[in-house]
Design an enzyme around this catalytic site. Structure first.
Site, PDB file in Angstrom:
ATOM      1  N   LYS A 100       0.823  -1.210   0.000  1.00 49.47           N
ATOM      2  CA  LYS A 100       0.000   0.000   0.000  1.00 49.47           C
ATOM      3  C   LYS A 100       0.863   1.268   0.000  1.00 49.47           C
ATOM      4  CE  LYS A 100      -3.607  -2.494  -0.258  1.00 49.47           C
ATOM      5  NZ  LYS A 100      -4.439  -3.147   0.723  1.00 49.47           N
TER       6      LYS A 100
HETATM    7  C1  LIG Z   1      -5.370  -4.295   1.084  1.00 45.61           C
HETATM    8  C2  LIG Z   1      -6.839  -4.140   1.063  1.00 45.61           C
HETATM    9  C3  LIG Z   1      -7.638  -4.395   2.195  1.00 45.61           C
HETATM   10  C4  LIG Z   1      -7.130  -5.078   3.419  1.00 45.61           C
HETATM   11  O1  LIG Z   1      -6.073  -4.479   4.059  1.00 45.61           O
HETATM   12  P1  LIG Z   1      -5.099  -5.372   4.972  1.00 45.61           P
HETATM   13  O2  LIG Z   1      -4.319  -4.321   5.713  1.00 45.61           O
HETATM   14  O3  LIG Z   1      -4.250  -6.190   4.068  1.00 45.61           O
HETATM   15  O4  LIG Z   1      -5.938  -6.178   5.879  1.00 45.61           O
HETATM   16  C5  LIG Z   1      -8.984  -4.090   2.141  1.00 45.61           C
HETATM   17  N1  LIG Z   1      -9.533  -3.598   1.027  1.00 45.61           N
HETATM   18  C6  LIG Z   1      -8.819  -3.364  -0.093  1.00 45.61           C
HETATM   19  C7  LIG Z   1      -9.510  -2.803  -1.288  1.00 45.61           C
HETATM   20  C8  LIG Z   1      -7.457  -3.635  -0.114  1.00 45.61           C
HETATM   21  O5  LIG Z   1      -6.762  -3.450  -1.245  1.00 45.61           O
END
Ligand SMILES: *Cc1c(COP(=O)(O)O)cnc(C)c1O
Length: 388
Positions: free
Chosen positions: A186
């Site tokens: 991210k």
């Molecule tokens: C990465 C992601 C999540 C979940 O986040 P985590 O920190 O990996 O639990 C939720 N929604 C979307 C659209 C994502 O890309």
């Protein structure tokens, strides 16, 4: 993978992050503590909201958010199939059902007209979970207007949207609760981690309690200040979703770089869009009301004019030393969701179509100009060779 393989995503960590983690290790305080508190304070200020609550993943954050707004078994929660399964799975954690609405073919965000039509025809909907796909904001004002009309809660999946502005205002300032992810791929990475932002003090209190075993420290502080330090009260069967200070140590410094990181990704996106013209592909559509966090740079291959399919394109990019990915395999094609709701691939035709053409190119702030050039060169070469 050779040394000069360009991965699809990479966390960009500096000496500040490393030193802060070392400081945390030397302090002896590894779990939720002073660094998490500081990260929350900094994050709340960055978004411009009164409450920011750190958790150990974005998924945990979404779960807590839906729990806090009161989602119960049998409720329906609207989202799109063009997302990661985490968005929908948390609805099931609470015994509720996701109701998928297809996406807009340009932004890949929830289609507002289909959303309105769905709300007109379906009962028992309690909340909407918009996903700001790739880092570009949904039409959040239209979503909020529908939510008001139908008395629905809005929990935003902002896993991609840090930092993103809608009509000049930071995402996080719109819905009832907004949730971010700091997963390694991210825009801001803490290994694993997430943040929940809200203006509502009751939601904040519920989330604070539920993220740590249902222990209500506020009750303890207010009512039992004469109690010894070992005493606590359990008021609900909560979860174990707290962030560690090791993660927060990374987050504190990643957050300070969030705008600079975003600028660099925007530069890369601009470069891609400028150079990938006159090729059988579509570059990302830019919505006039939204800025773009550029978590993802998704191209759409014009398969009709190509001798190869999307998967072959990805294989050839990989052989050429460039990692790519696909966002997303629509949820209605995944076994669990398909079986549970007896979906056909064409039930969400836009999501299906977009998926078949989509390729996410590498985009992260520590990518060098030479790497960006190499990606462009490879895309051009592979697509030119494969043109009908
Ligand atoms: C990465 C992601 C999540 C979940 O986040 P985590 O920190 O990996 O639990 C939720 N929604 C979307 C659209 C994502 O890309």
């Amino acid at each position: 993978m050779s040394d000069n393989f360009i991965p699809f995503a990479l966390p960009c960590l500096g000496e500040q992050e490393i030193n802060e983690v070392v400081d945390t290790l030397r302090s002896g305080w590894l779990t939720t503590g002073p660094k998490t508190k500081r990260f929350e304070e900094d994050f709340a200020k960055f978004i411009g909201m009164p409450h920011a609550l750190a958790v150990n993943s974005g998924t945990a954050g979404l779960h807590l958010a839906l729990e806090a707004v009161g989602i119960k078994p049998g409720d329906k929660v609207i989202t799109t199939p063009y997302t990661f399964t985490a968005t929908a799975e948390v609805i099931r954690y609470l015994g509720a059902e996701p109701l998928f609405v297809d996406i807009d073919p340009n932004t890949f965000n929830i289609d507002i007209h289909k959303l309105a039509a769905t709300l007109e025809s379906v009962s028992n909907v309690k909340a909407i979970m918009p996903v700001h796909f790739g880092g570009q904001a949904c039409d959040i004002e239209a979503i909020l207007a529908l939510a008001r009309q139908y008395s629905l809660k809005v929990v935003e999946d902002a896993a991609h949207a840090l930092p993103t502005k809608y009509k000049g205002q930071m995402i996080g300032n719109f819905g009832d609760i907004t949730v971010y992810s700091f997963y390694v791929t991210k825009t801001l990475a803490t290994g694993e981690g997430g943040m929940i932002v809200t203006a509502n003090p009751d939601y904040a209190e519920r989330i604070r309690t539920m993220r740590l075993h249902g222990i209500n420290r506020d009750v303890f502080d207010r009512a039992s200040s004469k109690q010894p330090g070992w005493y606590y009260e359990v008021v609900a069967p909560g979860f174990k979703y707290n962030m560690t200070d090791i993660s927060a140590a990374l987050g504190i410094h990643q957050l300070q770089k969030a705008n600079a990181f975003q600028q660099r990704r925007a530069e890369i996106a601009t470069q891609y869009t400028k150079e990938l013209t006159d090729l059988p592909l579509c570059t990302p559509y830019l919505h006039s009301e939204s800025s773009h966090a550029w978590h993802l740079y998704v191209i759409q291959l014009e398969l009709e004019t190509l001798t190869i399919d999307r998967n072959t394109f990805i294989e050839r990019m990989n052989t050429a030393g460039v990692g790519t990915s696909v966002h997303f395999i629509p949820l209605h094609l995944q076994k669990y969701w398909r079986d549970r709701y007896q979906f056909e691939p064409t039930d969400f035709p836009i999501a299906l179509e977009v998926y078949q053409r989509a390729v996410s190119l590498p985009i992260y702030s520590c990518m060098t100009n030479a790497q960006v050039k190499r990606v462009i060169t490879q895309v051009k070469q592979i697509l030119t060779e494969a043109q009908k």
